[in-house]
Motif scaffolding. Sequence first.
Motif, mmCIF file in Angstrom:
data_model
loop_
_atom_site.group_PDB
_atom_site.id
_atom_site.type_symbol
_atom_site.label_atom_id
_atom_site.label_comp_id
_atom_site.label_asym_id
_atom_site.label_seq_id
_atom_site.Cartn_x
_atom_site.Cartn_y
_atom_site.Cartn_z
ATOM 1 N N GLU A 104 2.869 3.472 -5.068
ATOM 2 C CA GLU A 104 1.796 3.816 -6.003
ATOM 3 C C GLU A 104 1.553 2.727 -7.034
ATOM 4 O O GLU A 104 0.429 2.554 -7.496
ATOM 5 C CB GLU A 104 2.133 5.127 -6.713
ATOM 6 C CG GLU A 104 1.041 5.610 -7.656
ATOM 7 C CD GLU A 104 1.351 6.933 -8.313
ATOM 8 O OE1 GLU A 104 0.407 7.619 -8.760
ATOM 9 O OE2 GLU A 104 2.554 7.288 -8.388
ATOM 10 N N HIS A 164 -6.788 6.011 -10.111
ATOM 11 C CA HIS A 164 -6.865 6.928 -8.971
ATOM 12 C C HIS A 164 -8.235 7.597 -8.825
ATOM 13 O O HIS A 164 -8.493 8.241 -7.807
ATOM 14 C CB HIS A 164 -5.782 7.999 -9.087
ATOM 15 C CG HIS A 164 -4.413 7.525 -8.722
ATOM 16 N ND1 HIS A 164 -4.166 6.668 -7.676
ATOM 17 C CD2 HIS A 164 -3.193 7.778 -9.275
ATOM 18 C CE1 HIS A 164 -2.866 6.421 -7.587
ATOM 19 N NE2 HIS A 164 -2.255 7.078 -8.554
ATOM 20 N N PRO A 197 -0.891 -1.470 -5.815
ATOM 21 C CA PRO A 197 -2.064 -1.286 -4.944
ATOM 22 C C PRO A 197 -2.664 -2.622 -4.494
ATOM 23 O O PRO A 197 -3.147 -3.403 -5.313
ATOM 24 C CB PRO A 197 -3.051 -0.531 -5.843
ATOM 25 C CG PRO A 197 -2.668 -0.938 -7.237
ATOM 26 C CD PRO A 197 -1.186 -1.154 -7.225
ATOM 27 N N VAL A 248 -2.107 7.703 -2.272
ATOM 28 C CA VAL A 248 -1.090 6.825 -1.678
ATOM 29 C C VAL A 248 -0.627 7.436 -0.355
ATOM 30 O O VAL A 248 -0.424 8.651 -0.285
ATOM 31 C CB VAL A 248 0.102 6.675 -2.643
ATOM 32 C CG1 VAL A 248 1.151 5.732 -2.078
ATOM 33 C CG2 VAL A 248 -0.383 6.185 -4.011
ATOM 34 N N THR A 273 -7.038 0.299 1.601
ATOM 35 C CA THR A 273 -7.726 -0.841 0.997
ATOM 36 C C THR A 273 -8.388 -1.703 2.068
ATOM 37 O O THR A 273 -8.152 -2.903 2.153
ATOM 38 C CB THR A 273 -6.747 -1.674 0.161
ATOM 39 O OG1 THR A 273 -5.630 -2.027 0.994
ATOM 40 C CG2 THR A 273 -6.239 -0.905 -1.026
ATOM 41 N N SER A 299 -10.465 2.302 -1.666
ATOM 42 C CA SER A 299 -10.117 3.545 -2.337
ATOM 43 C C SER A 299 -8.716 3.431 -2.918
ATOM 44 O O SER A 299 -7.782 3.011 -2.231
ATOM 45 C CB SER A 299 -10.174 4.732 -1.365
ATOM 46 O OG SER A 299 -9.652 5.900 -1.985
ATOM 47 N N LEU A 300 -8.587 3.802 -4.191
ATOM 48 C CA LEU A 300 -7.286 3.863 -4.844
ATOM 49 C C LEU A 300 -6.965 5.308 -5.238
ATOM 50 O O LEU A 300 -6.169 5.555 -6.141
ATOM 51 C CB LEU A 300 -7.268 2.950 -6.079
ATOM 52 C CG LEU A 300 -7.507 1.461 -5.799
ATOM 53 C CD1 LEU A 300 -7.484 0.662 -7.094
ATOM 54 C CD2 LEU A 300 -6.483 0.914 -4.817
ATOM 55 N N TYR A 321 -2.328 3.701 -0.111
ATOM 56 C CA TYR A 321 -3.682 3.264 -0.438
ATOM 57 C C TYR A 321 -4.428 2.816 0.813
ATOM 58 O O TYR A 321 -3.845 2.246 1.732
ATOM 59 C CB TYR A 321 -3.636 2.101 -1.435
ATOM 60 C CG TYR A 321 -3.106 2.484 -2.795
ATOM 61 C CD1 TYR A 321 -3.854 3.279 -3.653
ATOM 62 C CD2 TYR A 321 -1.849 2.054 -3.214
ATOM 63 C CE1 TYR A 321 -3.369 3.630 -4.909
ATOM 64 C CE2 TYR A 321 -1.356 2.389 -4.467
ATOM 65 C CZ TYR A 321 -2.125 3.185 -5.314
ATOM 66 O OH TYR A 321 -1.635 3.533 -6.543
ATOM 67 N N ASP A 339 -12.909 5.241 -5.935
ATOM 68 C CA ASP A 339 -13.020 5.533 -4.509
ATOM 69 C C ASP A 339 -14.281 4.856 -3.970
ATOM 70 O O ASP A 339 -15.311 4.823 -4.650
ATOM 71 C CB ASP A 339 -13.090 7.050 -4.294
ATOM 72 C CG ASP A 339 -12.927 7.441 -2.832
ATOM 73 O OD1 ASP A 339 -12.346 6.655 -2.065
ATOM 74 O OD2 ASP A 339 -13.374 8.536 -2.463
ATOM 75 N N ALA A 353 0.810 -1.217 0.000
ATOM 76 C CA ALA A 353 0.000 0.000 0.000
ATOM 77 C C ALA A 353 0.841 1.264 0.000
ATOM 78 O O ALA A 353 0.343 2.348 -0.321
ATOM 79 C CB ALA A 353 -0.929 -0.003 1.211
#
Length: 435
Positions: free
Chosen positions: A173, A381, A176, A400, A404, A396-397, A402, A384, A170
């Motif tokens: 970048e 990105h 992910p 950073v 998750t 959510s991506l 992340y 979300d 995470a």
Amino acid sequence: MSTAMVSCRSWRPLLVGCVAALLVVTTGCKKEEGTAGAPSGGSATESAKAGLKSGPGVDAEKKVVRVGLLNDESGPAAAIGKPYAVGKRILYARIKAGELKVLPEGWTLEAVEKDHGYNPQQSVQHYTAMKDDVLFIAHSFGTPNTLPLRSMLSQDAMVAFPASLSSQMAEDEHTPPLGPAYLLEAMRAMDFAVEKAGAPEKVMAAVIYQQDDYGKDGQLGWRKAAAKHGVKVLAEVAIAPGQKDFTGVVNALKVKGATHVLLATLPSATGPILGTAAQLQYAPMWVGVTPSWVDAFFNEKVLPPVVLSNFYWSTGLPYWGEDLPGMKDFLAAFEKYKPEGATPDFYTLVSYTQGLIQLEALRRAFEKGDVTREGFLAAMHTIDNWDGSGMLQAISLAKVPYVTATRTRVLKPVLDRKTWEAVGSYAQPVAMDVP
């Protein structure tokens, strides 16, 4: 000691043979209207085809997108890696059949697959060979096989979705993760151990962890949570991937009097550890993080049920057949497109479900008219609060590091029905904010 435990001596030779055969047993690729769990918004817009920006992995003339997959189908994690590879194959079969509207009309998706055998050097070699031909890596299997790629991924502007929940993923970048970290699973496992024991002083903790970044993530979470609760950790034992003999490991924990043991192991170690403990008449509470389990363990020819009597599973991911909005759609796809020899398996489900978010990013990239690697990353990105139509915790991506998902739960296997009972509800671990 129960008579069931004593009788384990009679099946130990069978256990060794069955666990060795585990790789064979586990072998077998807004939501769209009427397709639960599909990428939202239908197909990529026609306007994206006019002036489309493309790059490596995208052949605009032939209308082909290529993605890479770095599998483990022959190494110590193959019991997980084989069904995980199947999940993507089923997903891509649905795209080819036109059931998932991800690409513009006339476009196809091709997968470039390589087997690294859980060998980091092989992973690097396969990545180097495929990197100029793919838009992104749909999965890079295993923590130790993905970490060496990170500098290259950054240089190549390539996203590699890790088949790993290491907390380190995470932070980068280009890697992910798509679920709660092993660190958090281990912390939640400790919360459950204390709750079940009734008091911290009743927990004499130990951990068996794989000697790599996956295992160390679990070890660290267990250790931090123990400190938060005031639990004494009696032993922290490292094992090697592919290790066969665990007699000394288990006997040492028995002598120390460990009552609650975390397993940050692969199934190829989990089975022999539990079987050895049963033979030695040692019965602590075992709690494994996600990769410690494989659904082949439901088969009594692989593991006798008595071996799993004290086993619990800490995970933040869905299990096969769970009552979730997109499950029927997935199960129908599995029956329709499963490769010959593939059987129901948790990792097939997870691979398929995690693949949906990649397709959503790809759809958005086409919609924006930019399917370069930079365009794919930018589209990713924009994702979300995405939950795969209720199949996953919201992910959510957008930025950073992340985010998750942070909640995990504890499950107990219901062996006669080949399913799970939730014995510890979804929750953030108490020690989550401990530095």
